[in-house]
Design an enzyme around this catalytic site. Structure first.
Site, PDB file in Angstrom:
ATOM      1  CE  LYS A  28      -3.187   2.508   3.068  1.00 56.35           C
ATOM      2  NZ  LYS A  28      -3.869   2.474   4.391  1.00 56.35           N
ATOM      3  CG  ASP A  66      -5.538   8.431   4.601  1.00 56.95           C
ATOM      4  OD1 ASP A  66      -6.354   9.053   3.898  1.00 56.95           O
ATOM      5  OD2 ASP A  66      -5.859   7.508   5.371  1.00 56.95           O
ATOM      6  CE  LYS A  99      -6.184   9.399   7.986  1.00 53.58           C
ATOM      7  NZ  LYS A  99      -6.761   8.252   8.700  1.00 53.58           N
ATOM      8  CG  ASP A 104      -1.941   5.377   5.263  1.00 53.91           C
ATOM      9  OD1 ASP A 104      -1.840   4.338   5.948  1.00 53.91           O
ATOM     10  OD2 ASP A 104      -3.013   5.757   4.769  1.00 53.91           O
ATOM     11  CG  ASP A 137      -9.622   7.864   6.989  1.00 48.11           C
ATOM     12  OD1 ASP A 137      -9.623   7.917   8.234  1.00 48.11           O
ATOM     13  OD2 ASP A 137      -8.579   7.888   6.323  1.00 48.11           O
ATOM     14  CD  GLU A 156      -6.600   5.561   2.480  1.00 48.75           C
ATOM     15  OE1 GLU A 156      -5.557   5.063   2.924  1.00 48.75           O
ATOM     16  OE2 GLU A 156      -7.520   5.958   3.223  1.00 48.75           O
ATOM     17  NE  ARG A 188     -10.843  -0.849   3.886  1.00 50.18           N
ATOM     18  CZ  ARG A 188     -11.322  -1.034   5.130  1.00 50.18           C
ATOM     19  NH1 ARG A 188     -12.473  -1.637   5.309  1.00 50.18           N
ATOM     20  NH2 ARG A 188     -10.645  -0.607   6.165  1.00 50.18           N
TER      21      ARG A 188
END
Length: 462
Positions: free
Chosen positions: A221, A226, A233, A244, A303, A305, A307
């Site tokens: 990933k 993010d 967030k 991230d 949030d 994102e 997956r």
């Protein structure tokens, strides 16, 4: 301070590894024993005590290993010992792990500060392969450097450059699908997540090794930052979001180790590199995206994102049918990376090249990973008449996890606030017969916030 491993050091000072209340068993000199007693040292885990000699100079050091804290605990010596030459007075129980720990313990991120001129030199324990230790350390340092670098210097463009630099070192091939080309080549969810960023989204594909070798694919990933998207967030939750892309950093670190070791495999590394930003063209809660597999995904929270981008990358990875497929991803709210190996039973079970821990064991029972309750996971889907499978109930990713029976979780709960639907399918219920469970073609990989469906064939297991 950085640690340098040397084959032999004639003038090195000794480090004595002391178990709890184990001073007497070491047979130290009376002066060392008296010094330890005067300082209240009894071998407690992690404590280091420098020992003076008769003339006041440094004569060695004592390091407490407690009741067996493991070989990696000696990594604390890298920061606890003064600069100079050292060696283990007696060989550690696991000398290779101890050597790796020493080098890793000396890691320093120096990109934005002054480099330390101090170096701790340590004699390599007997029988340890210095090259192997260095390969492992270099891979770990690469991953740490990538994660520690802020997004201003580690966006999708810079992450691609890091991959190309690694590939050039080991003569690997790199191809990149970028921007609107993602739509043309059917990677719609990678494009949707990253299109609001100034740095164009992309899928980075690195290949190394002979074509006829066993195929191993690593998927990481690569969300370089993010914000949470339109479901933004809070500032406290956004503070560490440069990390991230830790999944991508980890697969690159592992790839570095594999290529440096010259393993006889066909290695492929896939990284969906995006920045989950906010702009007028950002994807929205309630949008319905179509994945590379053709499965529709309703967005309940922007949030979630990771997956989404992984789903497209994993679909591409599975097209090649590798013997081993591993994906790595950070989990928002936890400073860790999670990895999930996906094995192809029909081929991996008969391969001799993989380590023992990868050998499937039958019969196996998939346990819940969503809440650590130990309950069996709902393993998949079965066919029925075409209807919507969008769950009427969802769980907010921001809420704290609750212990529950994983078999009672709905499809919407497992996907956080993302629900998936596929024409003519429904989740298998806990009351379904075992035969229906064995025919399942979708497995769930759990996390504390929810889970992402791993779409695999009948020849796979998790």
């Amino acid at each position: 301070m950085p640690v340098e491993l040397i084959e032999t050091l004639n003038t090195a000072l000794p480090v004595h590894l002391v178990a709890s209340d184990g001073l007497e068993a070491l047979g130290l000199s009376p002066s060392m024993t008296a010094w330890a007693a005067a300082n209240g040292f009894s071998g407690e885990a992690g404590r280091t005590l420098a020992v003076p000699g008769d003339n006041g100079s440094l004569a060695g050091a004592l390091f407490g290993v407690g009741d067996g804290e493991g070989a990696l605990a000696v990594g604390m010596l890298a920061r606890a010992l003064p600069e100079g030459d050292w060696h283990f007075a007696a060989a550690p129980a696991e000398p290779e792990l101890a050597a790796i720990a020493l080098v890793l313990g000396g890691y320093v991120f120096t990109r934005y500060g002054k480099k330390s001129g101090k170096t701790l030199r340590f004699a390599l324990p007997l029988g340890v392969d210095a090259g192997r230790v260095r390969r492992i350390a270099d891979g770990v340092f690469l991953a740490r450097d990538l994660v520690n670098t802020p997004t201003s210097d580690m966006g999708p463009d810079e992450l691609e450059k890091a991959v190309r630099t690694l590939a050039a070192t080991h003569k690997a091939e790199v191809s990149v699908i970028k921007g609107d080309d993602l739509l043309k080549q059917n990677f719609p969810m990678i494009h949707a997540v990253g299109r609001a960023s100034v740095g164009a989204p992309r899928l980075i594909d690195m290949v190394w090794g002979p074509e006829g070798a066993p195929k191993v694919t690593l998927v990481g990933k690569g969300v370089c930052f993010d914000t949470g998207g339109l479901d933004i967030k809070p500032s406290s939750g956004m503070l560490l979001m440069k990390k991230d892309m830790g999944g991508a950093a980890n697969v690159l670190g592992l790839a570095s180790m594999i290529m440096a070791a010259g393993l006889k495999i066909r290695l492929r590394v896939l990284i969906p590199a995006v920045e989950n930003s906010i702009a007028g063209n950002a994807f929205r809660p309630g949008d319905v995206l179509t994945s590379r597999k053709g499965i529709t995904v309703e967005i309940g929270n922007t949030d979630a994102e990771g997956r989404l981008v992984l789903a497209d990358a994993l679909a591409l990875a599975d097209d090649e049918e590798p013997e081993l497929l591993i994906d790595m991803a950070t989990l928002t709210g936890q400073r860790v990376s999670r990895s999930v190996p996906i094995c192809r039973l029909s081929t991996l079970a008969t391969k001799r090249w993989r380590p023992n821990w990868l050998r499937p064991r039958w019969p196996s029972r998939i346990r819940c990973g969503a809440c650590r309750c130990g309950g069996p996971m709902t393993p998949g889907w079965r066919r029925r008449s075409p209807t919507s499978t969008t769950s009427p109930r969802t769980v907010s990713p921001a809420r704290s996890p609750r212990r529950c029976s994983s078999s009672a979780l709905s499809n919407g709960q497992r996907a956080g606030r993302i629900s998936t639907s596929s024409p003519g399918t429904r989740p298998i219920a806990p009351t379904d017969p075992p035969a229906a469970r064995r025919k399942a073609s979708v497995h769930w990989s759990g996390s504390f916030r929810g889970a992402m469906p791993r779409v695999v064939s009948k020849a796979h297991c998790l």
